[in-house]
Design an enzyme around this catalytic site. Structure first.
Site, short mmCIF file in Angstrom:
data_model
loop_
_atom_site.label_atom_id
_atom_site.label_comp_id
_atom_site.label_asym_id
_atom_site.label_seq_id
_atom_site.Cartn_x
_atom_site.Cartn_y
_atom_site.Cartn_z
N LYS A 103 0.83 -1.21 0.00
CA LYS A 103 0.00 0.00 0.00
C LYS A 103 0.87 1.26 0.00
O LYS A 103 0.63 2.19 -0.78
CB LYS A 103 -0.94 0.01 1.20
CG LYS A 103 -1.90 1.20 1.22
CD LYS A 103 -2.81 1.16 2.43
CE LYS A 103 -2.07 1.57 3.69
NZ LYS A 103 -2.98 1.73 4.84
N ASP B 166 -6.73 1.38 0.84
CA ASP B 166 -6.80 1.48 2.30
C ASP B 166 -8.21 1.11 2.73
O ASP B 166 -9.02 0.62 1.94
CB ASP B 166 -6.41 2.88 2.77
CG ASP B 166 -7.42 3.94 2.38
OD1 ASP B 166 -8.33 3.64 1.56
OD2 ASP B 166 -7.34 5.07 2.88
#
Length: 210
Positions: A120, A138
């Site tokens: 991420k 997210d």
């Protein structure tokens, strides 16, 4: 959600915010990397409050190494998991200084090899710092993708892979930020603001309020 609906979905998000970007404050790629590492399981607001003082004296990895871990902790102690994050930041700063002459590498493999940097965070850096059309999933994006029917998936990687397939190419560069902001301020976890949502007509959420 159909392909036509997805295009209209992003057309509307773009109409609301033409050029979206991160809400983390930073002045260079290194500061952005530190801020993103600190933002894991924390709000951008809390990170910005900490880095406002931190970045006044820390601009590059060498500055962080001079600052030291204990002093860093004093700046970030109100952020969740601050001790482990401090260790990550110090370790990645040393690697950047020694191996990359103080610069942030721009490949996924090199980024993910840094302490505290997962997929991420690497996606955020590739997108926001280096202009690649990556999508960092997210909790906000995961929720929006599943709730609206945009790109449903059982885990963040499944959602990321689906988004990379279904998001129209012309919107992919900014999709990451549009979806985060939409999830943060409109499509909220507990009380989605469906009556104020400008993309609700394409959303398949069964409990939405029209």
């Amino acid at each position: 959600m159909s392909s036509a609906s997805r295009r209209r979905f992003f057309e509307e998000l773009k109409r609301n915010i033409v050029t979206p970007t991160t809400e983390l404050n930073y002045d260079n790629h290194y500061q952005l990397l530190v801020a993103v590492v600190l933002s894991a399981q924390a709000t951008d607001k809390s990170v910005n409050a900490a880095t406002e003082r931190l970045f006044a004296s820390v601009n590059v990895p060498a500055d962080m190494l001079v600052l030291g871990e204990e002093k860093l902790i004093s700046y970030i102690s109100k952020i969740g998991l601050f001790r482990s994050k401090a260790r990550y930041v110090m370790a990645l700063s040393e690697i950047l200084q020694v191996k990359y002459d103080g610069t942030v590498p721009r490949t996924r493999e090199e980024l993910e090899a840094l302490p505290g940097v997962g997929r991420k965070t690497a996606n955020v850096m590739l997108n926001t710092a280096f202009g690649e059309a990556t999508i960092a999933v997210d909790t906000h994006i995961f929720r929006v993708a599943n709730r609206t029917g945009l790109a449903p998936g059982k885990n963040v990687r499944a959602v990321e892979d689906k988004l990379n397939v279904v998001v129209p190419k012309s919107y992919k560069q900014n999709a990451h930020h549009w979806l985060i902001l939409h999830g943060r301020y409109v499509c909220k976890a507990r009380k989605p603001m469906c009556t104020e949502c400008t993309v609700r007509r394409w959303c398949v959420f069964p409990s939405k309020t029209l």
